[in-house]
Scaffold this active site. Structure first.
Site, short mmCIF file in Angstrom:
data_model
loop_
_atom_site.label_atom_id
_atom_site.label_comp_id
_atom_site.label_asym_id
_atom_site.label_seq_id
_atom_site.Cartn_x
_atom_site.Cartn_y
_atom_site.Cartn_z
CB CYS A 1 -8.87 -9.78 -10.95
SG CYS A 1 -7.67 -8.43 -11.17
CG HIS B 1 0.66 -2.45 -5.34
ND1 HIS B 1 -0.31 -1.56 -4.95
CD2 HIS B 1 1.58 -1.72 -6.01
CE1 HIS B 1 0.03 -0.35 -5.36
NE2 HIS B 1 1.17 -0.42 -6.01
CD GLU C 1 -7.47 1.89 -9.99
OE1 GLU C 1 -8.70 2.12 -10.07
OE2 GLU C 1 -7.01 0.83 -9.50
CB SER D 1 -1.83 -5.31 -2.37
OG SER D 1 -3.09 -5.61 -2.92
#
Length: 373
Positions: A18, A48, A143, A279
């Protein structure tokens, strides 16, 4: 669909890197180029994906912490002459302050995904407006730890892992269970000084951007319905109790997940999902595929050991396993293929190449590649 002789590969329309990941990697490489001879550190893994992280380490970049926040070196080793890169997940306000205390500007090579920052900004805004923030995320994920830190600087904050925990939280919102139980049940997932009696009267939901977007929306819709019902608030006055945060959902996560749902409408024998085993966004793609057909979570093409054996990661046991006879005997074999947002597109290509070799379709692949070019 890629028609490669007796092999048919069905690709998701949207997969792989992304914008946030591409941007983070570009900044990391620029940090190396800009600082010859200097020591360069990453707070933790950039993304990740073991291949990408190995490439960065090959350039001499060292990791200060692992993904859980455990130190891999002593902070005393880091000096103001060093370069420290903030990974794509972002970092906590506390770590930013620590870097500044050492004379290091955390913003110089900050690679935090813009969509993560969007969540932080939205959480800060609605927090300042008097809402408590509910973070849908994995409590130990980098995160989520960062979002929790930024949010609690503005307002009381609590993390919910999934819909099950959201249902438990709703019982505290509606006074259905004793308030004291909250502090044990959500231990380590709420901000200091959190008051169940007063901090759950006005709420808003944001998420770890790599979670299932549909699950985040379902949690938000559920909690909205519960809090409005408990306080008997009309839907047209819902803003009195519930903040609208739909605009914080990450487009890339949503697009990848939507693409997989569309891909799954086609018939296939099996699905391969490529990405780092830690991930989060990739694991949710695996979960979607598992609902429909045999699915294998692989790291790269080397996991395809032979036409008879495949090494894959089992999300339920959190361990690698060897699958036997994963390719059906019938031809053509139809394989669905996608990858997570932290997976380079080159890995997808190498997996296709490996599948072609294992199914005896090297010549067909060469002919198909000529047609595509």
């Amino acid at each position: 669909m890629l028609d490669i002789g007796s092999l048919q590969v069905i690709l998701a329309r949207h997969f792989g890197f992304c914008y946030g990941v591409e941007n983070a990697i570009e900044i990391a490489f620029r940090a190396v180029q800009d600082n010859p001879g200097k020591r360069i550190f990453l707070l933790s893994e950039m993304i990740h994906n073991p291949g990408v992280n190995a490439d960065l380490q090959a350039l001499g970049i060292r990791f200060i912490m692992d993904t859980s926040g455990r130190l891999l070196m002593n902070w005393d080793e880091v000096t103001q002459d060093d370069v420290v890169i903030v990974p794509a997940f972002g970092t906590t306000l506390e770590l930013e302050d620590l870097l500044r205390s050492k004379g290091i500007d955390p913003a110089r090579y900050e690679t935090t995904c813009p969509f993560v920052e969007k969540v932080w900004n939205r959480a800060g805004k609605i927090g300042d407006d008097g809402y408590t923030i509910i973070v849908h995320g994995k409590p130990g994920h980098e995160e989520t730890r960062a979002t929790f830190s930024h949010s609690r600087a503005h307002t009381p904050t609590v993390i919910v892992r999934d819909m099950e925990q959201a249902r438990r939280l709703a019982k505290y919102i509606c006074g259905e269970v004793p308030a004291d139980g909250f502090y044990l049940e959500f231990e380590g997932q709420f901000s200091e000084g959190f008051d169940v009696g007063s901090d759950l009267e006005r709420i808003g939901v944001v998420n770890q951007t790599t979670m299932l977007a549909s699950e985040t929306q379902a949690i938000a819709d559920f909690l909205k319905r519960e809090i409005l019902g408990y306080f008997k608030t009309p839907l047209e006055q819902s803003a009195e109790r519930f903040a609208d945060t739909r605009d914080t959902l990450c487009y890339a996560t949503n697009d990848n997940q939507s693409a997989v749902r569309t891909m799954l409408e086609a018939p296939a024998d099996l699905a391969l999902v490529i990405g780092g085993y830690n991930s989060s966004n990739t694991s949710h793609l695996v979960e979607l595929c598992e609902e429909k057909l045999p699915t294998y979570f692989i790291n790269d093409e080397q996991c395809l050991l032979s036409a008879a054996e495949l090494r894959h990661f089992d999300l339920h046991t959190h361990a690698e396993k060897i699958a036997q006879s994963y390719l059906p005997a019938t031809r053509p074999v139809r394989v669905m293929l996608t990858s997570g947002a932290s997976c380079p597109d080159a890995l997808v290509e190498r997996v296709i190449d490996r599948l072609a070799v294992l199914t005896g379709n090297e010549v067909s692949l060469a002919a198909a590649a000529a047609r595509w070019s």
